[in-house]
Write a protein that holds these residues in place. Structure first.
Motif, mmCIF file in Angstrom:
data_model
loop_
_atom_site.group_PDB
_atom_site.id
_atom_site.type_symbol
_atom_site.label_atom_id
_atom_site.label_comp_id
_atom_site.label_asym_id
_atom_site.label_seq_id
_atom_site.Cartn_x
_atom_site.Cartn_y
_atom_site.Cartn_z
ATOM 1 N N PHE A 271 5.993 -12.759 -3.095
ATOM 2 C CA PHE A 271 7.331 -13.273 -2.835
ATOM 3 C C PHE A 271 7.968 -13.714 -4.149
ATOM 4 C CE2 PHE A 271 4.430 -16.828 -2.369
ATOM 5 C CZ PHE A 271 5.056 -17.887 -3.002
ATOM 6 N N SER A 272 9.289 -13.847 -4.125
ATOM 7 C CA SER A 272 10.022 -14.337 -5.293
ATOM 8 C C SER A 272 10.336 -15.815 -5.092
ATOM 9 C CB SER A 272 11.330 -13.565 -5.472
ATOM 10 O OG SER A 272 11.089 -12.173 -5.491
ATOM 11 N N MET A 273 10.180 -16.605 -6.149
ATOM 12 C CA MET A 273 10.480 -18.032 -6.045
ATOM 13 C C MET A 273 11.164 -18.492 -7.327
ATOM 14 S SD MET A 273 8.111 -21.245 -4.850
ATOM 15 C CE MET A 273 6.786 -21.052 -6.070
ATOM 16 N N ARG A 274 12.219 -19.248 -7.147
ATOM 17 C CA ARG A 274 12.905 -19.880 -8.271
ATOM 18 C C ARG A 274 12.790 -21.394 -8.098
ATOM 19 N NH1 ARG A 274 18.964 -18.699 -10.852
ATOM 20 N NH2 ARG A 274 18.397 -19.456 -12.930
ATOM 21 N N ILE A 275 12.096 -22.027 -9.017
ATOM 22 C CA ILE A 275 11.803 -23.455 -8.937
ATOM 23 C C ILE A 275 12.902 -24.255 -9.634
ATOM 24 C CG2 ILE A 275 10.142 -25.234 -9.637
ATOM 25 C CD1 ILE A 275 7.951 -23.152 -9.396
ATOM 26 N N GLN A 276 13.153 -25.446 -9.117
ATOM 27 C CA GLN A 276 14.110 -26.395 -9.707
ATOM 28 C C GLN A 276 15.529 -25.817 -9.762
ATOM 29 O OE1 GLN A 276 12.462 -27.616 -13.488
ATOM 30 N NE2 GLN A 276 11.090 -29.084 -12.552
ATOM 31 N N VAL A 277 16.038 -25.456 -8.587
ATOM 32 C CA VAL A 277 17.438 -25.042 -8.481
ATOM 33 C C VAL A 277 18.259 -26.312 -8.320
ATOM 34 C CG1 VAL A 277 19.073 -23.574 -7.260
ATOM 35 C CG2 VAL A 277 16.656 -22.938 -7.357
ATOM 36 N N LEU A 278 18.646 -26.920 -9.432
ATOM 37 C CA LEU A 278 19.266 -28.238 -9.421
ATOM 38 C C LEU A 278 20.785 -28.139 -9.509
ATOM 39 C CD1 LEU A 278 16.814 -29.967 -11.931
ATOM 40 C CD2 LEU A 278 16.733 -30.038 -9.430
ATOM 41 N N PRO A 279 21.482 -29.017 -8.804
ATOM 42 C CA PRO A 279 22.951 -29.016 -8.894
ATOM 43 C C PRO A 279 23.413 -29.513 -10.257
ATOM 44 C CG PRO A 279 22.178 -30.900 -7.611
ATOM 45 C CD PRO A 279 20.971 -30.038 -7.878
ATOM 46 N N ASP A 280 24.583 -29.063 -10.653
ATOM 47 C CA ASP A 280 25.217 -29.505 -11.899
ATOM 48 C C ASP A 280 24.410 -29.166 -13.145
ATOM 49 O OD1 ASP A 280 27.257 -30.689 -10.321
ATOM 50 O OD2 ASP A 280 26.036 -32.503 -10.072
ATOM 51 N N VAL A 281 23.546 -28.132 -13.042
ATOM 52 C CA VAL A 281 22.798 -27.647 -14.200
ATOM 53 C C VAL A 281 23.236 -26.215 -14.472
ATOM 54 C CG1 VAL A 281 20.526 -27.109 -15.135
ATOM 55 C CG2 VAL A 281 20.821 -29.130 -13.703
ATOM 56 N N GLU A 282 23.535 -25.917 -15.731
ATOM 57 C CA GLU A 282 23.996 -24.579 -16.086
ATOM 58 C C GLU A 282 22.932 -23.534 -15.763
ATOM 59 O OE1 GLU A 282 26.976 -23.700 -17.124
ATOM 60 O OE2 GLU A 282 27.673 -25.784 -17.051
ATOM 61 N N GLU A 283 23.390 -22.347 -15.343
ATOM 62 C CA GLU A 283 22.494 -21.265 -14.939
ATOM 63 C C GLU A 283 21.446 -20.961 -15.998
ATOM 64 O OE1 GLU A 283 20.822 -17.879 -13.070
ATOM 65 O OE2 GLU A 283 22.133 -19.425 -12.225
ATOM 66 N N GLU A 284 21.854 -20.878 -17.261
ATOM 67 C CA GLU A 284 20.919 -20.514 -18.329
ATOM 68 C C GLU A 284 19.878 -21.595 -18.596
ATOM 69 O OE1 GLU A 284 24.805 -21.957 -20.304
ATOM 70 O OE2 GLU A 284 24.210 -20.648 -18.655
ATOM 71 N N ASP A 285 20.086 -22.804 -18.091
ATOM 72 C CA ASP A 285 19.137 -23.897 -18.303
ATOM 73 C C ASP A 285 18.129 -24.036 -17.160
ATOM 74 O OD1 ASP A 285 20.363 -24.577 -20.716
ATOM 75 O OD2 ASP A 285 21.830 -25.874 -19.724
ATOM 76 N N LEU A 286 18.275 -23.233 -16.117
ATOM 77 C CA LEU A 286 17.356 -23.283 -14.982
ATOM 78 C C LEU A 286 16.198 -22.310 -15.194
ATOM 79 C CD1 LEU A 286 19.919 -23.296 -12.024
ATOM 80 C CD2 LEU A 286 18.489 -25.229 -12.747
ATOM 81 N N PRO A 287 15.029 -22.589 -14.599
ATOM 82 C CA PRO A 287 13.944 -21.605 -14.636
ATOM 83 C C PRO A 287 14.384 -20.305 -13.976
ATOM 84 C CG PRO A 287 13.136 -23.747 -13.875
ATOM 85 C CD PRO A 287 14.632 -23.833 -13.905
ATOM 86 N N SER A 288 13.768 -19.205 -14.350
ATOM 87 C CA SER A 288 14.137 -17.911 -13.789
ATOM 88 C C SER A 288 13.383 -17.654 -12.479
ATOM 89 C CB SER A 288 13.829 -16.789 -14.790
ATOM 90 O OG SER A 288 12.434 -16.696 -15.006
ATOM 91 N N TRP A 289 13.794 -16.603 -11.773
ATOM 92 C CA TRP A 289 13.042 -16.138 -10.606
ATOM 93 C C TRP A 289 11.706 -15.571 -11.084
ATOM 94 C CZ3 TRP A 289 14.061 -16.545 -5.476
ATOM 95 C CH2 TRP A 289 15.359 -16.868 -5.079
ATOM 96 N N ASN A 290 10.602 -15.999 -10.476
ATOM 97 C CA ASN A 290 9.262 -15.498 -10.776
ATOM 98 C C ASN A 290 8.633 -14.909 -9.517
ATOM 99 O OD1 ASN A 290 8.433 -18.280 -12.991
ATOM 100 N ND2 ASN A 290 9.564 -16.428 -13.410
ATOM 101 N N ILE A 291 7.656 -14.038 -9.705
ATOM 102 C CA ILE A 291 6.928 -13.430 -8.586
ATOM 103 C C ILE A 291 5.609 -14.167 -8.390
ATOM 104 C CG2 ILE A 291 5.789 -11.328 -7.764
ATOM 105 C CD1 ILE A 291 7.958 -9.753 -9.243
ATOM 106 N N TRP A 292 5.357 -14.553 -7.153
ATOM 107 C CA TRP A 292 4.157 -15.295 -6.782
ATOM 108 C C TRP A 292 3.366 -14.527 -5.725
ATOM 109 C CZ3 TRP A 292 2.949 -20.575 -8.273
ATOM 110 C CH2 TRP A 292 3.851 -21.099 -9.196
ATOM 111 N N GLU A 293 2.085 -14.887 -5.595
ATOM 112 C CA GLU A 293 1.228 -14.262 -4.589
ATOM 113 C C GLU A 293 0.477 -15.331 -3.801
ATOM 114 O OE1 GLU A 293 -1.592 -10.443 -4.723
ATOM 115 O OE2 GLU A 293 -2.536 -12.189 -5.676
ATOM 116 N N TYR A 294 0.414 -15.136 -2.485
ATOM 117 C CA TYR A 294 -0.341 -16.036 -1.608
ATOM 118 C C TYR A 294 -1.457 -15.240 -0.951
ATOM 119 C CZ TYR A 294 -1.459 -19.252 2.213
ATOM 120 O OH TYR A 294 -2.116 -20.090 3.090
#
Length: 221
Positions: free
Chosen positions: A82-105
């Motif tokens: 699955f794809s997960m993007r961690i720390q999608v925080l309000p009022d934070v610029e897009e380039e300062d957020l972590p990117s989408w990463n691929i995870w496995e369960y």
């Protein structure tokens, strides 16, 4: 109630994502593949029944400000990407957020891991829409554009990622990597989003290409 379990019936786990309803006054464009909505979590039940207890398998790792999409189960049903993007925080610029990463369960061990372990490598682009290949590798859509960057270096030019047609973000193009996150290479090129890969029985990859509207293409690999 009171009856023993049916010995013929095989329990099959079920996985799903819970998320808040998107705000009506702030819709996300369907072509903005890097956008994220906070508050999602991945849940697993050991069997497809309303009586089975559900387990939140991502909040302990990602917190409550993550987004999760693109669930894909392995051919043997033992693992899930699955794809997960961690720390999608309000009022934070897009380039300062972590990117989408691929995870496995992994269902049996109930373990969770990021496919690309090295954080610096994982953050080199947005990675989404993963699918298992029959040989154990993973095909996915990404803005990292690895071969495009190498061509620019060979030509003595600075590295940059090709934007998609509306020029709102970098184009998501298909890549392949090993199941440990190694040997990443790009397999489609252009300035249109290539996403939603699906593996056909003959080994070809079918995928959607957004060209100011959606088309479907096939790819031999």
């Amino acid at each position: 109630g009171g009856q023993d379990a049916d010995p013929v019936v095989v329990d099959v786990p079920i996985a799903y994502v819970k998320r808040p309803v998107p705000p009506a006054d702030n819709p996300t464009s369907p072509t903005n593949l890097s956008a994220a909505q906070p508050g999602a979590a991945l849940y697993v039940r050991v069997r497809a029944s309303t009586t089975a207890a559900e387990e939140n398998v991502t909040t302990s790792v990602a917190g409550e400000d993550a987004d999760i999409r693109d669930l894909s189960v392995s051919f043997d049903g033992k693992r899930m990407l699955f794809s997960m993007r961690i720390q999608v925080l309000p009022d934070v610029e897009e380039e300062d957020l972590p990117s989408w990463n691929i995870w496995e369960y992994e269902f049996e061990s109930r373990s969770l891991r990021r496919i690309i372990e090295d954080l610096n490598v994982a953050e080199q682009g947005h990675d989404r829409f993963p699918q298992y290949l029959p040989d154990g590798r993973i095909v996915f859509s990404s803005t990292r554009q690895t071969q495009t960057a190498e061509v620019l270096i060979d030509e003595g030019r600075g590295q940059f990622t090709v934007p998609e047609e509306s020029r709102n973000e970098s184009a998501f193009l298909l890549h392949v990597m090993n199941d440990d996150g190694g040997d990443i290479h790009q397999i489609t090129f252009g300035n249109s989003h290539d996403f939603y890969p699906s593996i056909l029985s003959n080994g070809q990859i079918m995928f959607s290409r957004w060209m100011q509207g959606s088309t479907i293409d096939q790819l031999d690999i």
